[in-house]
Enzyme design. Sequence first.
Site, PDB file in Angstrom:
ATOM      1  CG  HIS A  10      -2.023  -1.005   1.093  1.00 31.59           C
ATOM      2  ND1 HIS A  10      -3.038  -0.914   0.159  1.00 31.59           N
ATOM      3  CD2 HIS A  10      -2.243  -2.161   1.755  1.00 31.59           C
ATOM      4  CE1 HIS A  10      -3.852  -1.963   0.276  1.00 31.59           C
ATOM      5  NE2 HIS A  10      -3.376  -2.742   1.231  1.00 31.59           N
ATOM      6  CG  HIS A  46       0.336  -8.728   2.979  1.00 27.44           C
ATOM      7  ND1 HIS A  46      -0.167  -7.575   2.403  1.00 27.44           N
ATOM      8  CD2 HIS A  46      -0.281  -9.754   2.344  1.00 27.44           C
ATOM      9  CE1 HIS A  46      -1.029  -7.913   1.453  1.00 27.44           C
ATOM     10  NE2 HIS A  46      -1.133  -9.219   1.399  1.00 27.44           N
TER      11      HIS A  46
HETATM   12 FE   LIG Z   1       0.011  -5.549   2.743  1.00 30.96          FE
END
Ligand SMILES: [Fe+2]
Length: 207
Positions: free
Chosen positions: A7, A124
């Site tokens: 991101h 993540h």
């Molecule tokens: Fe991620």
Amino acid sequence: MITTGNHIWDKKDIFEYMAVPADSHGRGRRILRPANYAVNTPGFGLYEGVLNDGTKYAVMNLQGRVFMNSCDDPFRKADELLDRVAKNSGAKVILLDVHGEATSEKVALGWYLDGRITAVLGTHTHIPTADERVLPGGTAFQTDVGMSGPYDSVIGVETELVLKKFLTGMPGKFEAARGNPKMCATLIGCDAVTGRAHHVQRIMLGE
Ligand SMILES: [Fe+2]
């Protein structure tokens, strides 16, 4: 240091923030993007610094390739980064955040780097894993450190919105949830001279 992942480019303000020289030690240089992203993208995936007591350290950031957008091979990129640290600062205390979807890929990287690095910590998935340990070569490992955020949610997103999407397949805007905030972290103890870990502890702080 702040490490990141897929991101990192979501808000374009970050391009300018991270556009700093490689030898800078300012704020923009102390936030990393995965080192195995395309060359010529803003930012860096490796930082080398010195603590107040003189201990040299390095922080590395990589992204996995399994079930994720393509990037360069994180295994060979890790070799390259470790070579660079050995030639530059010679730091022994080295932390890697591997931002990856597949548990197998993160576990494999842990074994691949065992004995050459202080810690390999996965991120993540937002879900902390209970497999923290020190591998035989002295590398602390955990597949995923977990999320700091609202746990009454679907990995941070308002539950109703995610359920609606699963039930209907219709698009919709996701919003951050608020309930039951927790902070996940992992504490590592290591020998400052050799950089080898002797302790790893999974932490989840509640409200
Ligand atoms: Fe991620």
